[in-house]
Enzyme design. Structure first.
Site, PDB file in Angstrom:
ATOM      1  N   HIS A 163       0.809  -1.222   0.000  1.00  0.00           N
ATOM      2  CA  HIS A 163       0.000   0.000   0.000  1.00  0.00           C
ATOM      3  C   HIS A 163       0.841   1.270   0.000  1.00  0.00           C
ATOM      4  O   HIS A 163       0.333   2.362  -0.200  1.00  0.00           O
ATOM      5  CB  HIS A 163      -0.934   0.006   1.212  1.00  0.00           C
ATOM      6  CG  HIS A 163      -2.031  -1.007   1.063  1.00  0.00           C
ATOM      7  ND1 HIS A 163      -3.277  -0.686   0.591  1.00  0.00           N
ATOM      8  CD2 HIS A 163      -2.048  -2.340   1.280  1.00  0.00           C
ATOM      9  CE1 HIS A 163      -4.023  -1.779   0.542  1.00  0.00           C
ATOM     10  NE2 HIS A 163      -3.304  -2.798   0.960  1.00  0.00           N
ATOM     11  N   ASP A 370       3.381   9.545  -1.146  1.00  0.00           N
ATOM     12  CA  ASP A 370       2.200   8.806  -0.702  1.00  0.00           C
ATOM     13  C   ASP A 370       2.005   7.649  -1.668  1.00  0.00           C
ATOM     14  O   ASP A 370       2.085   7.852  -2.882  1.00  0.00           O
ATOM     15  CB  ASP A 370       0.965   9.741  -0.753  1.00  0.00           C
ATOM     16  CG  ASP A 370       0.022   9.498   0.405  1.00  0.00           C
ATOM     17  OD1 ASP A 370       0.012   8.370   0.920  1.00  0.00           O
ATOM     18  OD2 ASP A 370      -0.703  10.436   0.787  1.00  0.00           O
TER      19      ASP A 370
HETATM   20  C1  GDG Z   1      -1.853   4.053   3.218  1.00  0.00           C
HETATM   21  C2  GDG Z   1      -0.884   4.724   2.249  1.00  0.00           C
HETATM   22  C3  GDG Z   1      -2.630   4.550   0.478  1.00  0.00           C
HETATM   23  C4  GDG Z   1      -8.875  10.328   7.504  1.00  0.00           C
HETATM   24  N1  GDG Z   1      -9.315  11.062   8.518  1.00  0.00           N
HETATM   25  C5  GDG Z   1     -10.403  10.460   8.996  1.00  0.00           C
HETATM   26  C6  GDG Z   1     -10.649   9.326   8.240  1.00  0.00           C
HETATM   27  N2  GDG Z   1      -9.670   9.270   7.323  1.00  0.00           N
HETATM   28  C7  GDG Z   1      -9.567   8.229   6.294  1.00  0.00           C
HETATM   29  C8  GDG Z   1      -9.670   8.819   4.920  1.00  0.00           C
HETATM   30  C9  GDG Z   1      -8.972   7.779   4.082  1.00  0.00           C
HETATM   31  C10 GDG Z   1      -7.936   7.194   5.055  1.00  0.00           C
HETATM   32  O1  GDG Z   1      -8.308   7.605   6.360  1.00  0.00           O
HETATM   33  C11 GDG Z   1      -6.539   7.736   4.771  1.00  0.00           C
HETATM   34  O2  GDG Z   1      -6.045   7.085   3.667  1.00  0.00           O
HETATM   35  P1  GDG Z   1      -4.826   7.611   2.808  1.00  0.00           P
HETATM   36  O3  GDG Z   1      -4.754   6.845   1.562  1.00  0.00           O
HETATM   37  O4  GDG Z   1      -5.049   9.052   2.539  1.00  0.00           O
HETATM   38  O5  GDG Z   1      -3.509   7.460   3.704  1.00  0.00           O
HETATM   39  P2  GDG Z   1      -2.780   6.315   4.662  1.00  0.00           P
HETATM   40  O6  GDG Z   1      -3.517   6.106   5.905  1.00  0.00           O
HETATM   41  O7  GDG Z   1      -1.381   6.787   4.823  1.00  0.00           O
HETATM   42  O8  GDG Z   1      -2.799   4.934   3.831  1.00  0.00           O
HETATM   43  C12 GDG Z   1      -1.672   5.479   1.195  1.00  0.00           C
HETATM   44  C13 GDG Z   1      -3.455   3.756   1.457  1.00  0.00           C
HETATM   45  O9  GDG Z   1      -2.632   3.101   2.430  1.00  0.00           O
HETATM   46  C14 GDG Z   1      -4.314   2.710   0.749  1.00  0.00           C
HETATM   47  O10 GDG Z   1      -3.553   1.833  -0.003  1.00  0.00           O
HETATM   48  O11 GDG Z   1      -3.496   5.324  -0.315  1.00  0.00           O
HETATM   49  O12 GDG Z   1      -0.797   6.077   0.288  1.00  0.00           O
HETATM   50  O13 GDG Z   1      -0.015   5.612   2.938  1.00  0.00           O
HETATM   51  O14 GDG Z   1      -9.857   6.776   3.699  1.00  0.00           O
HETATM   52  O15 GDG Z   1     -11.028   9.015   4.629  1.00  0.00           O
HETATM   53  N3  GDG Z   1     -11.680   8.508   8.451  1.00  0.00           N
HETATM   54  C15 GDG Z   1     -12.537   8.826   9.453  1.00  0.00           C
HETATM   55  N4  GDG Z   1     -12.327   9.908  10.243  1.00  0.00           N
HETATM   56  C16 GDG Z   1     -11.300  10.749  10.055  1.00  0.00           C
HETATM   57  O16 GDG Z   1     -11.134  11.721  10.785  1.00  0.00           O
HETATM   58  N5  GDG Z   1     -13.591   8.050   9.660  1.00  0.00           N
END
Ligand code: GDG
Length: 725
Positions: A163, A370
């Protein structure tokens, strides 16, 4: 059909301690939603850590509660959480894979914990694993797991998805445990990455560290064929679109609007992480307000930072830096009725998140690195009116898909400032146009499509593997071949030379037929029912000289030259050799730097031999030379092939398959067809042979051939048996 087992560091559940009781909450993460439909069916299962250190006395209870929901817990002690999870995963792998090597911690004890915990996952998984099951492993915490499972169950179907980014070789090589990590991953059958660049970086490390080349992402590991591919993860589009019009979301939006006023909003949402570029974003916003004072009191930054890993010291420091910056900017610019930055260090429920997406005119997603970034995709899916502008870092995997966003380099503060200005002043028609195009693509490549693609690709690799599985020749098969040989009236036999009829010699000129081979060739070529073809990559001279006593046909230089019995060599194609001069001088430079190596020049190909080079050095130079050659020859119609202690460069249009076809046309009556060969160039011969022929690979690696033997000695045994019978 067996069951599917998903395995990731975290289970898709949050267990929290509330008033001395454990409370189970479903996780809302994208992965959990996407895989919901998979792991809750039949006997399917999700194996992982439930997210906190559970007291020994409560393990049994947690276990049985989770099993009812198709989840099997892996319990980690506080020490394991510290060393394996916070330590090796988040302080060693995470910074290295995100190019923050100044933060990488190199500690042997963390590595030992990582190995131990991966082993623990393997053991717990093996309690459930049956032969026809499919295992899907997720992410950087479990890089060793594919190989550990492979060792327990050699035929298991194992998929792996990373990921986070896979770093360039220049970063990955810094890790002292790089080889072990890579070998761990190579236990999988199919490896998925978010972007083509991640996949390319992985393949390059596989090439340089494990010495394995690839063809279009297909790698041969020992005798197993595996595949790597780019498979960008999507979101549950419908879920976000639906949540954006949920009454609770709308009510929240109205409330927020009331308290914030009419200002425009730029949205920023991330987990607390240095890879997300939060301080850089704040500094850019500060500069934006100074450069474009018109926007003071008209726009605010709405910034959510979700607490994460805050027991790791680098994250604590980052939190302090963010707090300071927000304080400074708000202190400097605030007015009685306007706060430049609304900052929340907490997480929110989905309806709140959806309201933030709805209310914001701009989403500023500017990570330094990312893997993918889902927030930007969720923003797009939530814009039901198709208005709003996305500013997206080119360092996020998502930028490869969302090219209609304003793409920025997060290190370029001026570009960030201009992007904010452009976004805030963008005409509505333009906003709608780009939103529309991004929504279309996200709808299509949603999380369900992603899961399906992954599963299909994994199943395809397994199919291909079984297709390529060659049967080792046993007594019964050898009897069958003998019988078919004796029964036939006209035989056509293709024999590769080096590695098939003779072993390898340090000097290729020393490989002339020995007494045993002379007798075999003598017998085979004296039988008037046989057409024997020596089909080799060698140049013409040695073959012509050594084969003089026998009446047979010769194919030299992989098919450039064909010599019919008693006639001179002839070529059947027009081949361009203008590339040779420059390539030769490059090879000579490598020879100068690599004692023991030498170049063999053939009419239409060049070979760099390193059999006599000191062990280790030859392999290092080969890696260097092949990437150099591939770069140099990228626009020419040339193949760079790695063989047994050689690197060969030849025109792509030449191959043994074409020569094989030509000879089959010359002998159309043959009713017994046999081909033997040991390396990748012989695969073209095998592919060219009709279904009912006998094709035999010498060696154990995967092959198009139907059968295999272990070495050239067994080839001789097969012919000696025929002679004696
Ligand atoms: C890793 C990789 C890759 C955020 N704030 C809240 C909340 N979120 C959710 C978002 C989104 C998720 O968390 C964050 O996902 P990201 O992809 O932006 O980042 P990472 O956590 O670093 O994830 C990344 C991912 O894996 C998938 O393969 O895209 O690059 O680093 O879904 O909506 N959710 C809730 N409350 C919040 O305050 N419920």
């Amino acid at each position: 059909m067996g069951k599917t087992i998903i395995i990731s560091n975290r289970l898709p559940v949050k267990i929290e301690q509330e008033n001395n009781e454990l409370v189970y909450k479903a996780s809302e993460g994208g992965l959990a939603t996407g895989l919901n439909s998979v792991f809750k069916q039949g006997n399917n299962l999700w194996v992982g850590w439930p997210g906190l250190a559970i007291e020994k006395s409560q393990e049994q209870e947690v276990h049985s509660n989770l099993i009812k929901q198709h989840m099997k817990p892996v319990f980690l002690s506080s020490e394991e959480i510290e060393d394996f999870y916070e330590g090796f995963s988040n302080e060693t792998l995470w910074p290295n894979f995100h190019y923050f090597n100044q933060y990488t911690v190199y500690k042997e004890e963390l590595w030992l914990a990582y190995q131990r915990v991966n082993q623990k996952f393997a053991e717990i998984l093996s309690e459930e694993l049956e032969d026809d099951d499919t295992v899907w492993i997720h992410d950087y915490q479990l890089l060793l797991l594919p190989q550990l499972i492979r060792a327990i169950s050699p035929n298991a179907t194992i998929g792996f998805f990373l990921h986070i980014p896979f770093p360039s070789y220049e970063s990955f090589r810094l890790l002292p445990w790089r080889r072990e990590l890579l070998n761990g991953m190579l236990g999988a059958d199919f490896l998925g990455f978010h972007t083509y660049d991640d996949m390319r970086h992985f393949l390059s490390s596989v090439n340089r560290l494990a010495g394995l080349g690839n063809s279009n992402g297909t790698i041969k590991v020992k005798n197993r064929l595996i595949k790597a591919d780019a498979l960008p993860m999507g979101i549950d589009y419908e879920k976000y679109a639906a949540s954006a019009q949920d009454p609770e979301t709308l009510a929240r939006e109205a409330r927020y609007r009331k308290s914030i006023g009419t200002v425009k909003l730029i949205l920023s949402i991330d987990r607390l992480d240095y890879s997300k570029g939060i301080p850089q974003r704040l500094r850019a916003f500060e500069l934006f307000l100074s450069k474009y004072p018109y926007f003071k009191e008209k726009v605010s930054l709405f910034m959510v930072v979700v607490p994460s890993r805050d027991s790791v010291s680098k994250y604590k420091q980052l939190k302090e830096e963010i707090d300071l910056l927000v304080g400074r900017i708000n202190g400097q610019f605030s007015k009685l009725n306007w706060t430049p930055i609304h900052y929340f260090y907490r997480s929110f429920p989905l309806p709140a998140l959806s309201a933030f997406y709805r209310i914001s005119d701009v989403a500023l997603v500017s990570p330094m690195r990312d893997g993918m970034n889902l927030v930007c995709k969720e923003y797009v899916a939530s814009r039901l009116d198709k208005k709003g502008v996305l500013i997206l870092s080119e360092m996020a995997g998502a930028s490869k898909e969302l090219s209609d966003a304003i793409i920025v380099n997060p290190n370029d503060i001026h570009q960030l400032v201009e992007a904010m200005h452009k976004a805030l002043t963008m005409p509505e028609e333009l906003q709608i146009e780009s939103m529309n195009s991004m929504q279309k693509s996200l709808k299509r490549y949603n999380i369900h499509a992603w899961v399906k693609l992954f599963m299909d690709e994994l199943a395809n690799v397994k199919k291909e593997q079984s297709h390529l599985k060659t049967r080792l020749i046993d007594n019964q098969l050898s009897e069958e071949i003998k019988h078919a040989y004796k029964q036939s009236e006209e035989r056509l036999i293709f024999l590769d030379y080096d590695g098939t009829l003779v072993g390898f010699n340090e000097n290729p000129d020393d490989s002339k037929p020995d007494q045993e081979l002379i007798e075999i060739l003598d017998y085979l070529t004296k039988d008037k029912n046989n057409h024997i073809v020596i089909i080799s990559g060698r140049g013409r001279q040695s073959l012509e000289e050594w084969m003089k006593p026998y009446s047979l046909d010769i194919v030299a230089e992989h098919g450039v030259w064909i010599k019919r019995m008693g006639k001179p060599f002839k070529t059947f194609m027009k081949i361009n050799a203008s590339w040779k001069k420059e390539t030769l001088s490059l090879l000579e430079r490598y020879v100068n730097r690599t004692p023991g190596s030498f170049v063999e020049e053939k009419d239409y190909s060049l070979v760099w031999h390193y059999r006599k080079v000191e062990t280790g050095l030859g392999e290092v130079r080969t890696r260097e030379l092949t990437s150099h050659l591939k770069y140099m020859t990228a626009n020419e119609n040339l193949d760079v092939l790695e063989g047994d202690m050689i690197v060969e460069i030849k025109n792509s249009e030449i191959n043994k398959g074409k020569a094989t076809q030509k000879l089959m046309e010359i002998y159309p009556e043959a009713d017994f067809l046999l081909a033997l060969g040991d390396d990748f160039t012989d695969e073209d011969t095998f592919k060219a042979m009709p279904e009912d022929s006998y094709t035999i690979k010498v060696g154990t690696s995967a092959s198009e051939a139907k059968f295999s033997v272990n070495s050239y000695k067994e080839v001789r045994k097969l012919f000696n048996d025929i002679i004696k019978s």
